[in-house]
Design a protein around this motif. Structure first.
Motif, PDB file in Angstrom:
ATOM      1  N   ILE A  33       0.711  -1.314   0.094  1.00 57.26           N
ATOM      2  CA  ILE A  33       0.097  -0.147  -0.027  1.00 57.26           C
ATOM      3  C   ILE A  33       0.961   1.379   0.149  1.00 57.26           C
ATOM      4  CG2 ILE A  33      -1.855   1.330   1.303  1.00 57.26           C
ATOM      5  CD1 ILE A  33      -2.184  -1.439   2.755  1.00 57.26           C
ATOM      6  N   GLU A  92       0.978   5.237   0.077  1.00 59.77           N
ATOM      7  CA  GLU A  92       0.013   6.437   0.369  1.00 59.77           C
ATOM      8  C   GLU A  92       1.026   7.488   0.478  1.00 59.77           C
ATOM      9  OE1 GLU A  92      -3.737   5.999   2.842  1.00 59.77           O
ATOM     10  OE2 GLU A  92      -2.351   4.568   3.802  1.00 59.77           O
ATOM     11  N   THR A  93       0.438   8.753  -0.059  1.00 61.03           N
ATOM     12  CA  THR A  93       1.114   9.897   0.097  1.00 61.03           C
ATOM     13  C   THR A  93       0.762  10.588   1.536  1.00 61.03           C
ATOM     14  OG1 THR A  93      -0.747  11.264  -0.849  1.00 61.03           O
ATOM     15  CG2 THR A  93       1.115  10.499  -2.305  1.00 61.03           C
ATOM     16  N   GLN A  94       1.747  11.306   2.009  1.00 54.69           N
ATOM     17  CA  GLN A  94       1.620  11.839   3.490  1.00 54.69           C
ATOM     18  C   GLN A  94       0.386  13.117   3.213  1.00 54.69           C
ATOM     19  OE1 GLN A  94       2.743  10.881   6.078  1.00 54.69           O
ATOM     20  NE2 GLN A  94       4.722  10.236   6.201  1.00 54.69           N
ATOM     21  N   ASN A 150      -4.954  12.454   0.967  1.00 53.19           N
ATOM     22  CA  ASN A 150      -3.683  11.791   0.546  1.00 53.19           C
ATOM     23  C   ASN A 150      -4.037  10.623  -0.670  1.00 53.19           C
ATOM     24  OD1 ASN A 150      -5.099  10.708   2.691  1.00 53.19           O
ATOM     25  ND2 ASN A 150      -3.463   9.409   3.303  1.00 53.19           N
ATOM     26  N   LYS A 208      -3.751   7.121  -2.352  1.00 45.18           N
ATOM     27  CA  LYS A 208      -3.474   5.704  -1.986  1.00 45.18           C
ATOM     28  C   LYS A 208      -3.560   4.887  -3.438  1.00 45.18           C
ATOM     29  CE  LYS A 208      -5.657   2.126   0.775  1.00 45.18           C
ATOM     30  NZ  LYS A 208      -6.813   1.792   2.079  1.00 45.18           N
ATOM     31  N   ALA A 256      -9.075   2.950  -2.217  1.00 38.67           N
ATOM     32  CA  ALA A 256      -7.726   3.540  -2.807  1.00 38.67           C
ATOM     33  C   ALA A 256      -8.136   4.145  -4.230  1.00 38.67           C
ATOM     34  CB  ALA A 256      -6.798   2.141  -3.086  1.00 38.67           C
ATOM     35  N   ASP A 257      -7.260   5.007  -4.298  1.00 41.65           N
ATOM     36  CA  ASP A 257      -7.280   5.852  -5.807  1.00 41.65           C
ATOM     37  C   ASP A 257      -7.044   4.763  -6.990  1.00 41.65           C
ATOM     38  OD1 ASP A 257      -7.696   8.347  -5.232  1.00 41.65           O
ATOM     39  OD2 ASP A 257      -5.923   7.685  -3.625  1.00 41.65           O
TER      40      ASP A 257
END
Ligand SMILES: [Zn+2]
Ligand SMILES: [Zn+2]
Length: 306
Positions: A148, A150-152, A203, A205, A225-226
């Motif tokens: 996974i 993920e951007t902060q 954020n 994902k 999730a994107d």
């Protein structure tokens, strides 16, 4: 600053490569971070084609089957050849350390750069100011994990009107403020808070399963999730074969995407048993409309929205 993840598919075939498809590999770029998930045979060639540098990267291995790792030694050898000294991190399931030691011994390979190896069965494997990467176990014929990325979360958005009102010239100074630095204009100090609106940005994902059979646990990890990149080795009709070889059909992947309420699904690890790819995709879309079929060189950009 552009806040988007770029995902490039370097290889989208199941184990036997095809003329138009190399073995598994995906590059994920975000700001200065480059993650390479798996390195099948020929991944380096696709990296060259897609102008992906070998200089700075983290390698994430979902599992140690050869169709996900045959390109690894080639890549490390090329780094030696070009005298690239930047350190590299390799993250993978249990046995990754031993696996590398055996390969290095067999190839009489001595890396001329630092390699850190991390083994994981689940949990956070990488965290910096831009990204958090976690792994989770998936069901395959050997120890395997999905990842996974993920951007902060960001807490602010640059407001150009405020920058103009403060007579800050557009260009380098704007960039510095956008990156969170204070600037100085003729003795006048300007802090980033003066030009950044406090709007929470979502954020991003991205979830990549690697090889997996249909597994309800993937739903939990992929929630909203994107982008979900899922094993779709077999066509819809091959459910028995999918169970036997611990892979998924494309419609298994679509069902997971639907249940996890993801935004977009990419079907990958495509075997030659998909005799009619249009049919496979159409059946997947009946379950999850925003499904697409991966191909080598496919590039997807995902942007953070306010
Ligand atoms: Zn595979
Ligand atoms: Zn496998």
């Amino acid at each position: 600053m552009s806040d988007e993840i770029t995902i490039t598919f370097l290889g989208t075939s199941s184990a036997p490569p095809q003329i138009e498809r190399r073995q598994s590999s995906v590059a994920i770029k975000y700001r200065g971070n480059l993650l390479i998930v798996d390195l099948g045979e020929g991944a380096q060639i696709e990296m060259l084609k897609n102008k992906i540098s070998l200089r700075k990267m983290t390698i994430l291995l979902t599992h140690l089957h050869s169709d996900h790792t045959l390109g690894l030694m080639g890549l490390l050898t090329t780094r030696n050849f070009f005298n690239i000294k930047t350190p590299i991190t390799i993250i993978g399931p249990s046995w990754t350390s031993k696996f590398l030691s055996i390969l290095f011994l067999a190839y009489r390979f001595r890396p001329e750069f630092e390699i850190s190896v991390k083994e994981t069965t689940g949990g956070t494997v990488l965290e910096n100011k831009d990204l958090v990467v976690k792994s989770f176990p998936v069901k395959h014929s050997i120890e395997s994990v999905g990842y996974i990325v993920e951007t902060q979360p960001k807490t602010g958005k640059f407001n150009p009107e405020k920058a103009k009102a403060l007579a800050i010239p557009r260009g380098e100074l704007w960039k510095l403020l956008q990156e969170g630095n204070s600037i100085d204009i003729d003795g006048r100090k300007i802090n980033p808070e003066e030009v950044i609106d406090k709007i929470p940005l979502k954020n991003l994902k991205v979830v990549i399963t690697g090889d997996t059979e249909f597994d309800e646990n993937v739903i939990e990890h992929s929630k909203k999730a994107d982008l979900l990149i899922h094993d779709a080795t077999y066509p819809p009709e091959e459910t028995e074969r999918a169970t036997k070889y611990s892979h998924s059909t494309c419609t298994d992947a679509a069902l997971i995407a639907k249940k996890a309420k993801v935004k977009k699904l990419v079907l990958t690890h495509i075997s030659q048993l998909h005799s009619d790819l249009e049919h496979s995709l159409a059946e997947s879309k009946k379950i999850f409309p925003n499904s697409i079929l991966a191909h080598d060189g496919l590039r997807i950009k995902i942007k953070a929205k306010d």
